[in-house]
Write an enzyme that holds these catalytic residues in place. Structure first.
Site, PDB file in Angstrom:
ATOM      1  NE  ARG A 141       3.669   2.017 -13.779  1.00  0.00           N
ATOM      2  CZ  ARG A 141       2.865   1.283 -12.897  1.00  0.00           C
ATOM      3  NH1 ARG A 141       2.335   0.098 -13.106  1.00  0.00           N
ATOM      4  NH2 ARG A 141       3.082   1.670 -11.674  1.00  0.00           N
ATOM      5  NE  ARG A 144       0.125  -2.675  -2.719  1.00  0.00           N
ATOM      6  CZ  ARG A 144      -0.242  -1.930  -3.638  1.00  0.00           C
ATOM      7  NH1 ARG A 144      -1.396  -1.726  -3.873  1.00  0.00           N
ATOM      8  NH2 ARG A 144       0.735  -1.653  -4.551  1.00  0.00           N
ATOM      9  NE  ARG A 175       5.121   1.264  -5.883  1.00  0.00           N
ATOM     10  CZ  ARG A 175       5.127   1.573  -7.415  1.00  0.00           C
ATOM     11  NH1 ARG A 175       5.847   2.461  -7.940  1.00  0.00           N
ATOM     12  NH2 ARG A 175       3.771   0.849  -8.039  1.00  0.00           N
ATOM     13  CE  LYS A 228      -1.125  -5.177  -8.294  1.00  0.00           C
ATOM     14  NZ  LYS A 228       0.393  -4.869  -8.464  1.00  0.00           N
ATOM     15  NE  ARG A 272       1.822   4.903  -9.976  1.00  0.00           N
ATOM     16  CZ  ARG A 272       1.269   3.804  -9.655  1.00  0.00           C
ATOM     17  NH1 ARG A 272       0.504   3.060 -10.374  1.00  0.00           N
ATOM     18  NH2 ARG A 272       1.713   3.126  -8.450  1.00  0.00           N
TER      19      ARG A 272
HETATM   20  P1  AMP Z   1      -1.014   0.823  -6.846  1.00  0.00           P
HETATM   21  O1  AMP Z   1      -1.384   1.801  -7.966  1.00  0.00           O
HETATM   22  O2  AMP Z   1      -1.748  -0.370  -6.655  1.00  0.00           O
HETATM   23  O3  AMP Z   1       0.712   0.421  -7.312  1.00  0.00           O
HETATM   24  O4  AMP Z   1      -0.888   1.693  -5.317  1.00  0.00           O
HETATM   25  C1  AMP Z   1      -0.003   2.874  -5.217  1.00  0.00           C
HETATM   26  C2  AMP Z   1       0.226   2.860  -3.819  1.00  0.00           C
HETATM   27  O5  AMP Z   1      -1.078   3.157  -3.094  1.00  0.00           O
HETATM   28  C3  AMP Z   1       0.965   1.953  -3.120  1.00  0.00           C
HETATM   29  O6  AMP Z   1       2.245   1.747  -3.277  1.00  0.00           O
HETATM   30  C4  AMP Z   1       0.360   2.337  -1.673  1.00  0.00           C
HETATM   31  O7  AMP Z   1       1.162   3.283  -1.124  1.00  0.00           O
HETATM   32  C5  AMP Z   1      -0.941   2.693  -1.963  1.00  0.00           C
HETATM   33  N1  AMP Z   1      -2.014   1.421  -1.836  1.00  0.00           N
HETATM   34  C6  AMP Z   1      -2.699   0.823  -2.783  1.00  0.00           C
HETATM   35  N2  AMP Z   1      -3.534  -0.287  -2.340  1.00  0.00           N
HETATM   36  C7  AMP Z   1      -3.158  -0.418  -1.151  1.00  0.00           C
HETATM   37  C8  AMP Z   1      -3.387  -1.233  -0.224  1.00  0.00           C
HETATM   38  N3  AMP Z   1      -4.202  -2.271  -0.416  1.00  0.00           N
HETATM   39  N4  AMP Z   1      -2.802  -1.195   1.028  1.00  0.00           N
HETATM   40  C9  AMP Z   1      -2.130  -0.408   1.391  1.00  0.00           C
HETATM   41  N5  AMP Z   1      -1.781   0.781   0.618  1.00  0.00           N
HETATM   42  C10 AMP Z   1      -2.120   0.495  -0.754  1.00  0.00           C
END
Ligand code: AMP
Length: 216
Positions: free
Chosen positions: A127, A90, A167, A15, A156
């Site tokens: 990654r 999400r 996740r 994404k 990360r």
């Molecule tokens: P990402 O970089 O999109 O994988 O987001 C990393 C982490 O941030 C996720 O595993 C969640 O803990 C939190 N997070 C990001 N976006 C959201 C969202 N829309 N709703 C809830 N938690 C989020």
């Protein structure tokens, strides 16, 4: 015409890579809620303090907080001519809130990047991201330094295999119901995210071009 797009899919589906590229091509902002939260953690804000433990455990930050963040961000001037959301919504509650935030604007285009779980675990555990510019580096390109800015490549904290599995569990439980939420809209399209980034990019571009205007 303004493009308002949700890049949707499981963690590791690509994404971020696709959202950054598409946003640059179309001259609109890429809005990553994960990046917003990571920045808050790094700068030590109250939001960062609330989000850190949840993120490190692979869970989801509270819907009310997330909707507030996105509402504020979409109200900024640069989002008036379109945007790409990466990592939001999400949950069905977030998707419902997004519809009401965008009420009266062009219909959103939703692109789902579909990738099998085994491939996602494999990708995420290998990654690396650049500590300097945030570039995302896949396993096959892994080198000690970022090819874009020469910065240090790091893993990360939530890309460790145990957190990745959590996740994915959370994704299947809370986020994949969004497919049902969006599936019948004429502006929903699924792309096979297991292909090379270049092929995915082509498929995303084709579906975006085909869908612009489809919901009017
Ligand atoms: P990402 O970089 O999109 O994988 O987001 C990393 C982490 O941030 C996720 O595993 C969640 O803990 C939190 N997070 C990001 N976006 C959201 C969202 N829309 N709703 C809830 N938690 C989020």
């Amino acid at each position: 015409m303004a493009l308002s797009l949700v890049m949707f899919g499981p963690p590791g589906a690509g994404k971020g890579t696709q959202a950054i590229r598409l946003a640059e091509d179309r001259g609109i902002p890429q809005i990553s809620t994960g990046d917003i939260l990571r920045e808050a953690v790094q700068t030590g804000t109250e939001l960062g303090g609330q989000a850190k433990a949840v993120m490190d455990a692979g869970g989801l930050v509270n819907d009310t907080i997330m909707v507030g963040i996105v509402r504020d961000r979409l109200a900024q001037d640069d989002a008036a001519g379109g945007f790409i959301l990466d990592g939001f919504p999400r949950t069905v509650a977030q998707a419902t809130a997004l519809d009401s935030i965008l009420d009266g604007r062009e219909p959103i285009v939703i692109v789902e990047l579909a990738v099998a779980d085994d491939e996602l675990v494999n990708r995420l555990s290998r990654r690396r991201v650049c500590a300097g510019c945030g570039s995302i580096v896949g396993a096959s390109e892994a080198s000690p330094a970022c090819g874009v800015c020469g910065g240090q490549l790091i893993q990360r904290s939530d890309d460790r295999e145990d957190v990745v599995r959590e996740r994915l569990r959370v994704y299947h439980q809370q986020t994949s119901p969004l497919v049902e939420f969006y599936r019948r809209r004429p502006t929903f399209h699924r792309v096979d995210g297991s292909q090379s980034p270049e092929r995915v990019a082509r498929a995303v571009d084709e579906s975006v071009d085909a869908m612009i205007g489809a919901g009017r």
